[in-house]
Design a protein around this motif. Structure first.
Motif, PDB file in Angstrom:
ATOM      1  N   SER A  15      23.136  34.802  59.867  1.00  0.00           N
ATOM      2  CA  SER A  15      24.460  34.814  59.104  1.00  0.00           C
ATOM      3  C   SER A  15      25.746  33.753  60.127  1.00  0.00           C
ATOM      4  O   SER A  15      25.028  32.630  61.048  1.00  0.00           O
ATOM      5  N   ASN A  89      24.915  33.148  70.420  1.00  0.00           N
ATOM      6  CA  ASN A  89      25.472  33.006  69.440  1.00  0.00           C
ATOM      7  C   ASN A  89      25.918  34.090  69.252  1.00  0.00           C
ATOM      8  O   ASN A  89      26.816  34.431  67.872  1.00  0.00           O
ATOM      9  N   TYR A 154      38.455  40.322  72.936  1.00  0.00           N
ATOM     10  CA  TYR A 154      37.444  39.231  72.756  1.00  0.00           C
ATOM     11  C   TYR A 154      37.809  38.118  73.261  1.00  0.00           C
ATOM     12  O   TYR A 154      36.873  37.348  73.586  1.00  0.00           O
ATOM     13  N   THR A 189      32.393  30.825  58.444  1.00  0.00           N
ATOM     14  CA  THR A 189      31.555  31.429  58.123  1.00  0.00           C
ATOM     15  C   THR A 189      32.297  32.847  57.477  1.00  0.00           C
ATOM     16  O   THR A 189      32.706  33.681  57.424  1.00  0.00           O
TER      17      THR A 189
END
Ligand code: NAP
Length: 248
Positions: A15, A89, A154, A189
């Motif tokens: 993706s 990634n 995060y 994205t």
């Protein structure tokens, strides 16, 4: 910038940014292991690469699982030989106010965004040492440079990845292995489009007034993977439309 004869793993390549990196490194003639939890996405990326004449294989694995990583690496080596390019990634990003972050959310975020890259590095560094050449590229986040509301878990995971990048860059600097990072900011994205923010409105506040494209990150990675970047380690290429201009 030919990477002919090199074997690369790109995690989360089914993706968004990972797919663009995989396609770009394949265009530069590396053989690409497209690793993702999402098998359909990985297969789609492989098709994009092979239709364009490149070399790729799809691997379905959870990048937080050591056994799955070892099995994937064994398969890649059996088919193509030693792995000397690694792009960490794969990542997840959720928005949860700090006091509501559960232990489960904290642990899963750290497991995928930080422990996964660490496990992949340990898996492939022996190949790189034997080759006397290696490229590790970690995809961090511009949120490490700026902070981000409701993303303490995060930002902490990506901040840890920044630390891992610098520590490994230093430890392996004499060996021919470079370790660098690309912190994306506002790239178009599924992750960005799924975030609880108005991406178009936010983009208007950026110096470049627009959202970036996955190919912008892929271009930075292509440089870092190349021979031309051989005197560069522990560095950051901030690809963020001017959102943050300091170094980290
Ligand atoms: P994306 O479109 O959601 O792609 C991430 C891919 O990683 C997905 O295919 C996902 O699979 C996969 N993945 C998630 N957990 C995994 C695991 N445990 N093992 C293997 N694969 C896994 O996101 P993206 O925007 O391209 O993000 C790529 C990287 O850039 C991430 O590390 C992200 O944190 C970072 N980043 C992105 C932006 C941005 O603006 N887009 C900004 C800063 C940083 P599933 O679909 O099955 O979950």
């Amino acid at each position: 910038m030919s990477l002919k004869g090199k074997v690369a793993i790109v995690t989360g390549a089914g993706s968004g940014i990972g797919r663009a990196i995989a396609v770009r490194l394949a265009r530069d003639e590396a053989a690409i292991a497209v690793l993702d939890l999402n098998g359909d996405g990985a297969a789609e990326t492989v098709k994009l690469i092979t239709d364009a004449g490149g070399k790729a294989m799809a691997l379905v694995a959870d990048c937080a699982n050591e056994k799955a990583i070892k099995e994937a690496a064994t398969k890649i080596r059996a088919e193509w030989g030693p792995i000397t390019i690694l792009v960490n990634n794969a990542g997840i990003a959720t928005f949860v106010p700090y006091m509501d972050i559960s232990e489960e959310v904290w642990d899963r975020t750290i497991a995928i965004n930080l422990k996964g890259p660490h496990l992949f590095c340990r898996e492939v560094i022996p190949d790189m040492l034997a080759a006397g050449w290696g490229r590790i590229i970690n995809i961090t986040s511009s949120s490490v440079q700026s902070g981000s509301v409701a993303q303490a878990h995060y930002v902490s995971s990506k901040g840890g990845l920044l630390g891992l990048t610098k520590a490994l860059a230093l430890e392996y600097a004499p060996t021919g292995i470079t370790v660098n990072m690309v912190p994306p900011g506002f790239i178009d994205t599924p992750m960005l489009r799924g975030a609880p923010i108005d991406a178009e409105a936010f983009a208007k506040t950026l110096p470049m007034k627009r959202i970036g494209q996955p190919e912008d990150i892929a271009a930075a990675c292509a440089y870092l993977a190349s021979e031309e970047a051989n005197y560069m380690t522990g560095q950051t290429i901030s690809t963020n439309g001017g959102r943050y201009m300091g170094s980290a």
